[in-house]
Design an enzyme around this catalytic site. Structure first.
Site, short mmCIF file in Angstrom:
data_model
loop_
_atom_site.label_atom_id
_atom_site.label_comp_id
_atom_site.label_asym_id
_atom_site.label_seq_id
_atom_site.Cartn_x
_atom_site.Cartn_y
_atom_site.Cartn_z
N ARG A 77 1.27 8.81 -4.42
CA ARG A 77 0.86 7.55 -3.77
C ARG A 77 1.93 7.10 -2.79
NH1 ARG A 77 -0.11 5.48 -7.98
NH2 ARG A 77 -2.20 6.33 -8.11
N ASP A 97 1.35 9.30 -16.62
CA ASP A 97 2.79 9.24 -16.35
C ASP A 97 3.66 9.71 -17.52
OD1 ASP A 97 2.62 8.50 -13.73
OD2 ASP A 97 2.99 6.38 -14.06
N ASP A 109 -7.74 7.15 -3.77
CA ASP A 109 -8.34 7.87 -4.89
C ASP A 109 -7.35 8.94 -5.27
OD1 ASP A 109 -10.83 7.93 -6.49
OD2 ASP A 109 -10.72 10.05 -5.98
N GLY A 160 -1.51 5.69 -16.84
CA GLY A 160 -2.26 6.95 -16.85
C GLY A 160 -1.49 8.11 -17.47
N THR A 187 -9.32 -1.95 -5.09
CA THR A 187 -9.04 -1.56 -6.47
C THR A 187 -8.97 -2.78 -7.36
OG1 THR A 187 -7.60 -0.28 -7.93
CG2 THR A 187 -6.52 -1.61 -6.26
P1 IMP Z 1 -8.72 6.42 -9.40
O1 IMP Z 1 -8.44 5.01 -9.80
O2 IMP Z 1 -10.15 6.75 -9.23
O3 IMP Z 1 -7.85 6.86 -8.26
O4 IMP Z 1 -8.32 7.29 -10.68
C1 IMP Z 1 -7.06 7.69 -10.82
C2 IMP Z 1 -6.81 8.20 -12.23
O5 IMP Z 1 -5.90 9.29 -12.08
C3 IMP Z 1 -6.11 7.15 -13.08
O6 IMP Z 1 -6.97 6.51 -13.98
C4 IMP Z 1 -5.05 7.96 -13.81
O7 IMP Z 1 -5.63 8.51 -14.98
C5 IMP Z 1 -4.77 9.11 -12.87
N1 IMP Z 1 -3.62 8.76 -11.98
C6 IMP Z 1 -3.63 8.53 -10.64
N2 IMP Z 1 -2.42 8.22 -10.18
C7 IMP Z 1 -1.60 8.25 -11.26
C8 IMP Z 1 -0.21 8.00 -11.42
O8 IMP Z 1 0.55 7.65 -10.50
N3 IMP Z 1 0.25 8.15 -12.67
C9 IMP Z 1 -0.52 8.52 -13.71
N4 IMP Z 1 -1.81 8.72 -13.64
C10 IMP Z 1 -2.36 8.60 -12.41
#
Ligand code: IMP
Length: 190
Positions: free
Chosen positions: A174, A148, A64, A146, A7
């Site tokens: 997570r 939250d 993810d 995000g 990441t």
């Molecule tokens: P990833 O990086 O492809 O897993 O995308 C995850 C997306 O989901 C992030 O950009 C956030 O918009 C949302 N997301 C995932 N985990 C969280 C969290 O713990 N809090 C808030 N938003 C989250």
């Protein structure tokens, strides 16, 4: 032990370090891949395989995750990061979510996180964690990232963004997936 994590998201790296303090967490951006799987587990595997190829014999991990809203048929789901378009814009994503939920009485939602792990011997495992809650009508809190500020976990009256990091990690999607990873890693190195 070193743990390579696929990441570039500094917030995620920090949460992973907080949950797995025994690991030296090293971010490695899996650039040039397409996260085109239909589910979180598939995308986590695409990402972890991309970095495991660069770090043979090491622990590698990818997560993810996303938000699934019942009244929106599970959206934004695997499209959570880019719900309002490219590039990722948390404020725009939250605004679109509120717009799409306007007038809906069912505000239940869940975050899901799939963590894919490649062990030093090449074994692959996927662990999934979920947290259920509801979507607020307006943003609240400064912490996290995000969605939250909009997500209130079940049994709480505060959004994830209002809770201290430790409290979020203890119940989050997570945190729950990484709790299983922690047990698996400990069994593997014991
Ligand atoms: P990833 O990086 O492809 O897993 O995308 C995850 C997306 O989901 C992030 O950009 C956030 O918009 C949302 N997301 C995932 N985990 C969280 C969290 O713990 N809090 C808030 N938003 C989250």
């Amino acid at each position: 032990m070193k743990l390579f994590v696929a990441t570039h998201n500094a917030h995620k790296l920090r949460e992973i370090s907080e949950i797995l303090p025994e690991a030296e967490v090293v971010g490695d951006n899996p650039s040039g891949i397409e996260e085109n799987a239909p589910d979180f587990a598939g995308n986590a595997l695409i990402k972890v395989r991309a970095i495991a190829a660069r770090h043979p014999g090491e622990w590698c991990m990818a997560d993810d995750s996303g938000l699934e809203v019942a009244a929106l048929g599970g959206a934004p789901g695997v499209h959570s990061a880019r719900y309002a378009g490219e590039p990722t814009d948390y404020a725009a994503n939250n605004a679109l979510l509120l717009k799409n939920l306007a007038g809906k009485t069912d505000r239940t939602a869940n975050f899901t996180c799939a963590v894919a792990l490649v062990a030093p011997d090449g074994r692959e495992k996927v662990f999934t964690g979920k947290v259920f809650g509801t979507i607020r009508h307006e943003l609240k809190g400064q912490g996290g990232f995000g969605y939250d500020p909009l997500f209130v976990p079940e049994g709480y009256d505060k959004s994830f963004a209002e809770l201290p990091a430790g409290a979020k990690n203890a119940i989050s999607h997570r945190g729950r997936a990484l709790g299983q990873v922690k047990e698996f890693i400990h069994a593997g190195i014991a």
